[in-house]
Design an enzyme around this catalytic site. Structure first.
Site, PDB file in Angstrom:
ATOM      1  N   GLU A  40       0.827  -1.204   0.000  1.00 38.89           N
ATOM      2  CA  GLU A  40       0.000   0.000   0.000  1.00 38.89           C
ATOM      3  C   GLU A  40       0.864   1.259   0.000  1.00 38.89           C
ATOM      4  O   GLU A  40       0.576   2.219  -0.714  1.00 38.89           O
ATOM      5  CB  GLU A  40      -0.925   0.017   1.216  1.00 38.89           C
ATOM      6  CG  GLU A  40      -1.919  -1.136   1.258  1.00 38.89           C
ATOM      7  CD  GLU A  40      -1.403  -2.379   1.979  1.00 38.89           C
ATOM      8  OE1 GLU A  40      -2.243  -3.162   2.453  1.00 38.89           O
ATOM      9  OE2 GLU A  40      -0.174  -2.583   2.057  1.00 38.89           O
ATOM     10  N   CYS A  43      -0.087   1.054   6.974  1.00 38.00           N
ATOM     11  CA  CYS A  43      -0.718   1.329   5.680  1.00 38.00           C
ATOM     12  C   CYS A  43      -1.960   2.195   5.840  1.00 38.00           C
ATOM     13  O   CYS A  43      -2.217   3.071   5.007  1.00 38.00           O
ATOM     14  CB  CYS A  43      -1.027   0.015   4.972  1.00 38.00           C
ATOM     15  SG  CYS A  43       0.496  -0.892   4.582  1.00 38.00           S
ATOM     16  N   CYS A  45      -2.538  -2.907   7.373  1.00 40.06           N
ATOM     17  CA  CYS A  45      -2.038  -2.835   8.740  1.00 40.06           C
ATOM     18  C   CYS A  45      -2.073  -1.375   9.203  1.00 40.06           C
ATOM     19  O   CYS A  45      -2.367  -0.476   8.413  1.00 40.06           O
ATOM     20  CB  CYS A  45      -0.606  -3.381   8.790  1.00 40.06           C
ATOM     21  SG  CYS A  45       0.606  -2.281   8.021  1.00 40.06           S
TER      22      CYS A  45
END
Length: 161
Positions: A61, A92, A89
């Site tokens: 990402e 990101c 996560c």
């Protein structure tokens, strides 16, 4: 954009992100892929390069966001959508927020990632405040610690963000 069109776009770009992730494994990267689509329809890809580049921030990402921002010459990706092969996560998610991404779609969830050995549960616990011992963060009292902010405020050619 209509709901049907949103769903069709999401399915297409999620499929692309999953294909990027799968292909990246064979190239020595992690099993994660992402696509940023800007309002004008341009598509920017990213794959996980953490182990390949020895860069713990090179999540798919983040790589896609960096690619889109560099190509567009701006850090502000307002109006863009992030499609990713797996639930982002905290790193990101924060990156998407800083980039002003409008929306995120993901395919696999964090539980599937954990089952494959990519468990971010501790990070979520840390940010929830339940595991501060994982990484103590302490403010140091340094004279003139606000000097950088004063310099920023006085800089006539700063680029606001």
């Amino acid at each position: 954009m209509t709901m049907a069109r949103d769903f069709d776009d999401a399915a297409r770009y999620l499929k692309q992100a999953v294909e990027l992730a799968t292909g990246n494994v064979g190239d020595g990267g992690g099993p994660f892929g992402a696509v940023v689509v800007t309002p004008d329809g341009r598509v920017y890809e990213g794959v996980n390069r953490v182990t390949r580049d020895n860069d713990p921030t090179a999540h798919a990402e983040v790589v896609a966001i960096r690619t889109a921002a560099a190509a567009r010459g701006t850090f502000d990706l307002r109006g863009a959508v992030l499609y990713t092969s797996c639930e982002p996560c905290p790193l990101c998610l924060a990156s998407a927020l800083w980039a002003r991404i409008d929306r995120v779609y993901f395919a696999a969830d964090r539980h599937g990632a954990a089952a494959a050995g990519f468990d971010d549960a501790l990070f979520y616990e840390y940010f929830s405040g339940s595991r501060p011992e994982l990484m103590p963060v302490t403010r140091g009292d340094v004279p003139a610690s606000d000097a950088p902010f004063q310099a920023w405020g006085e800089h006539k050619h700063r680029k606001e963000y």
